[in-house]
Design a protein around this motif. Structure first.
Motif, PDB file in Angstrom:
ATOM      1  N   GLU A   2       6.324  11.755 -25.135  1.00  0.00           N
ATOM      2  CA  GLU A   2       5.389  11.042 -26.003  1.00  0.00           C
ATOM      3  C   GLU A   2       4.698   9.909 -25.245  1.00  0.00           C
ATOM      4  OE1 GLU A   2       5.458   8.204 -29.907  1.00  0.00           O
ATOM      5  OE2 GLU A   2       6.967   9.780 -29.760  1.00  0.00           O
ATOM      6  N   ASN A   3       5.446   9.245 -24.345  1.00  0.00           N
ATOM      7  CA  ASN A   3       4.862   8.155 -23.577  1.00  0.00           C
ATOM      8  C   ASN A   3       3.748   8.661 -22.661  1.00  0.00           C
ATOM      9  OD1 ASN A   3       4.471   5.569 -22.665  1.00  0.00           O
ATOM     10  ND2 ASN A   3       6.166   5.643 -21.223  1.00  0.00           N
ATOM     11  N   LYS A   6       0.716   9.382 -24.837  1.00  0.00           N
ATOM     12  CA  LYS A   6       0.058   8.142 -25.239  1.00  0.00           C
ATOM     13  C   LYS A   6      -0.723   7.554 -24.072  1.00  0.00           C
ATOM     14  CE  LYS A   6       0.704   3.718 -27.402  1.00  0.00           C
ATOM     15  NZ  LYS A   6       1.575   2.697 -27.887  1.00  0.00           N
ATOM     16  N   ASN A   9      -3.860   9.553 -23.629  1.00  0.00           N
ATOM     17  CA  ASN A   9      -4.833   9.228 -24.664  1.00  0.00           C
ATOM     18  C   ASN A   9      -5.553   7.919 -24.349  1.00  0.00           C
ATOM     19  OD1 ASN A   9      -4.287  11.521 -26.122  1.00  0.00           O
ATOM     20  ND2 ASN A   9      -2.810  10.527 -27.461  1.00  0.00           N
ATOM     21  N   ASN A  32       3.600  -2.142 -24.064  1.00  0.00           N
ATOM     22  CA  ASN A  32       3.393  -0.697 -23.906  1.00  0.00           C
ATOM     23  C   ASN A  32       2.675  -0.360 -22.612  1.00  0.00           C
ATOM     24  OD1 ASN A  32       4.478  -0.382 -26.466  1.00  0.00           O
ATOM     25  ND2 ASN A  32       2.489  -0.441 -27.459  1.00  0.00           N
TER      26      ASN A  32
END
Length: 107
Positions: A2-3, A6, A9, A32
């Motif tokens: 998921e990291n 992200k 993105n 983050n």
């Protein structure tokens, strides 16, 4: 996983106009912070700022060949950076990538 998604993105958003680069900077804050996203933010921000700065002067050239070559050069650089972000690769832009990494190293 998921990291990485992200980070990809955020990197992709950075290449969608100058406003996208500013939004990506805020999305990639301290808690983050991703090295991948920061790399592409520096590349995209440098690309957009140099486009506006150099485009101002190229606009005074009264030659369609000069302006066409300028737009083609920056479009090819943009495609190269954008595809690197989509593919998850950290490839510097040819000619100017190392300069942008050094100039915006605090991002």
């Amino acid at each position: 996983m998921e990291n990485l998604d992200k980070s990809k993105n955020i990197a992709i958003i950075a290449y969608l106009t100058i406003i996208g680069a500013v939004i990506a900077i805020f999305m990639n804050q301290e808690e983050n912070k991703s090295a991948f996203a920061s790399f592409h933010i520096r590349q995209a921000l440098g690309l957009f700022l140099s486009f506006f700065l150099l485009g101002y002067f190229v606009g005074y050239a009264d030659s369609w060949t000069v302006t066409s070559a300028f737009y083609l050069f920056y479009f090819i650089l943009w495609i190269y950076g954008f595809l690197g972000a989509v593919q998850g690769q950290m490839r510097e832009l040819p000619v100017v990538g190392a300069f942008f990494q050094n100039l915006f190293k605090t991002l």
